[in-house]
Write an enzyme that holds these catalytic residues in place. Sequence first.
Site, PDB file in Angstrom:
ATOM      1  N   LYS A  78       0.864  -1.183   0.000  1.00 40.24           N
ATOM      2  CA  LYS A  78       0.000   0.000   0.000  1.00 40.24           C
ATOM      3  C   LYS A  78       0.897   1.229   0.000  1.00 40.24           C
ATOM      4  O   LYS A  78       1.929   1.248   0.686  1.00 40.24           O
ATOM      5  CB  LYS A  78      -0.897  -0.036   1.246  1.00 40.24           C
ATOM      6  CG  LYS A  78      -1.907   1.103   1.334  1.00 40.24           C
ATOM      7  CD  LYS A  78      -2.821   0.947   2.551  1.00 40.24           C
ATOM      8  CE  LYS A  78      -3.866   2.036   2.632  1.00 40.24           C
ATOM      9  NZ  LYS A  78      -4.765   1.878   3.801  1.00 40.24           N
ATOM     10  N   SER A 153      -9.788   2.065   2.806  1.00 40.58           N
ATOM     11  CA  SER A 153      -8.848   2.794   1.972  1.00 40.58           C
ATOM     12  C   SER A 153      -7.840   1.908   1.245  1.00 40.58           C
ATOM     13  O   SER A 153      -7.219   2.360   0.295  1.00 40.58           O
ATOM     14  CB  SER A 153      -8.093   3.820   2.808  1.00 40.58           C
ATOM     15  OG  SER A 153      -7.264   3.177   3.766  1.00 40.58           O
ATOM     16  N   SER A 177     -10.051  -0.294   7.045  1.00 42.75           N
ATOM     17  CA  SER A 177      -9.473  -0.176   5.709  1.00 42.75           C
ATOM     18  C   SER A 177      -8.790  -1.409   5.138  1.00 42.75           C
ATOM     19  O   SER A 177      -8.446  -1.410   3.956  1.00 42.75           O
ATOM     20  CB  SER A 177      -8.476   0.975   5.679  1.00 42.75           C
ATOM     21  OG  SER A 177      -9.170   2.169   5.472  1.00 42.75           O
TER      22      SER A 177
HETATM   23  N1  GLN Z   1     -13.132   4.315   6.279  1.00 48.04           N
HETATM   24  C1  GLN Z   1     -12.575   4.774   7.515  1.00 48.04           C
HETATM   25  C2  GLN Z   1     -12.184   6.211   7.383  1.00 48.04           C
HETATM   26  O1  GLN Z   1     -12.459   6.792   6.407  1.00 48.04           O
HETATM   27  C3  GLN Z   1     -11.415   3.928   7.903  1.00 48.04           C
HETATM   28  C4  GLN Z   1     -10.184   4.240   7.164  1.00 48.04           C
HETATM   29  C5  GLN Z   1      -9.038   3.392   7.558  1.00 48.04           C
HETATM   30  O2  GLN Z   1      -9.199   2.350   8.190  1.00 48.04           O
HETATM   31  N2  GLN Z   1      -7.859   3.854   7.220  1.00 48.04           N
HETATM   32  O3  GLN Z   1     -11.601   6.790   8.252  1.00 48.04           O
END
Ligand code: GLN
Length: 486
Positions: A78, A153, A177
């Site tokens: 990532k 994400s 994410s």
């Molecule tokens: N979707 C969540 C957010 O927007 C979690 C994101 C994540 O786990 N990095 O914060």
Amino acid sequence: MDMHRQTLTELCAGLDKGDFTSVELTQTLLDRVAAQDEKLNAFITVTSTEALAAAASADKARAAGNIGALNGLPIVHKDIFCTEGIKTTCGSKMLDNFISPYNATVVQKMADAGAVILGKSNMDEFAMGSSNETSFFGPVRNPWNLECSPGGSSGGSAASVAARLAPAATGTDTGGSIRQPAALTGTVGLKPTYGRVSRYGMIAFASSLDQAGMITRSAEDAARMLGVMAGFDERDSTSIDQAVPDYLAGIGESIKGLRVGVVRQHSDEGLEERTGARAKDAIAVLESMGATTVEVDLPNIDLSVPTYYVVAPAECSSNLSRFDGVRFGHRAENAEDLLDLYCRSRGEGFGDEVKRRIMTGAYVLSAGYYDAYYIKAQQVRQLIADDFKKAFADVDLIAGPTAPSPAFKLGDKVDDPIQMYLNDIYTIGANLAGLPAMSVPCGFVDDMPVGLHLVGPHFGEEMLLRCGHQYQQETDWHIACPEAFK
Ligand code: GLN
């Protein structure tokens, strides 16, 4: 079987037997990326030259009998993990041309174990998002339906594994994410216990919640990777000094007698019916394998999303203050003075969602509102952690759906932040409490995959992996491959 269809474990056996070399394997996958990624946009950077060089040295090391746990196995990182000499953008214009001078601990450990980096995967900007649509580099598409989001994400990591462009990828999980994109793409995603894997060199979003993990096609592969990634790191003050078990050792054991908790309080409002049914079916499979189910109480769990959206923005507003165009990040041109430079650099460098989070964070931390929001959220966070602790007195793990629905269409939720945030309703609790959690593919709804979510007590990774692996011995959802990427 074609190399691209094989899991890490199968590829490892193939390399051991000499069926193919790492250079052959790496070239095959790079060719696939070149041919297929235009459709997906899963990669921000493809590192062909570096990958082939690393593959050649892995082959040499193997020939010399020096075989690391990931020797010659191609993976994707990532783009939140710093990679020495390779661009690390975090999905943002802010870091569009940032070349890290050092490797994140996770990257270094995997390189030391012989892994080959195919490239860096697309992601929501600074890991803020659930659909990959906040990326400066454009959205990623779901290999199961190109009109749909792969989740976020870690959407690029999930899409590349689901589309068989890579056997495995790293991800990070602050509120879901790793697990939500894994569910939406039919892959396995594991977020380890907070502190289990070093955060050094992983660009910070919300430091008390962020944890590195992986997206793979099997629980067995996740166990293989975790063994390499986990462990104490003196450069991360929240890393835990506890021995790393052999995660592969126990995964073959039966789950007979495993006590599976089902949460009584999860409000099913917003849960798409068939998605919930698939999770129930999966729990019935676990029961048929000898597990017992027990209802558990998490009385405060419905407060997890609002709690997270105070804590995470607060921490991100502080973490992202370093991107000021002077010390780090994009620098605006022709600034009139220092303040103008800060304002314009940040105004130009960050996208809307990141700005929204920074503003919310600055607000909840401000002198007049700190007690009402930030302190209150920390108190609720403790209540949620206590609820889990009590529940784990009666059960070994807690199971349910990973996300409330299968993948949604790109564009569908992007203008409605609350709807987007609610995608993590089942995953955020584990981050607030620092618990390990995993998503395993458990079926389809209208041809789109959905996931079973398993949460364990602190350092319960071995048990989660065993449960996931045993479930995958009984089911073959994880073997299904999107038609266009066979
Ligand atoms: N979707 C969540 C957010 O927007 C979690 C994101 C994540 O786990 N990095 O914060």
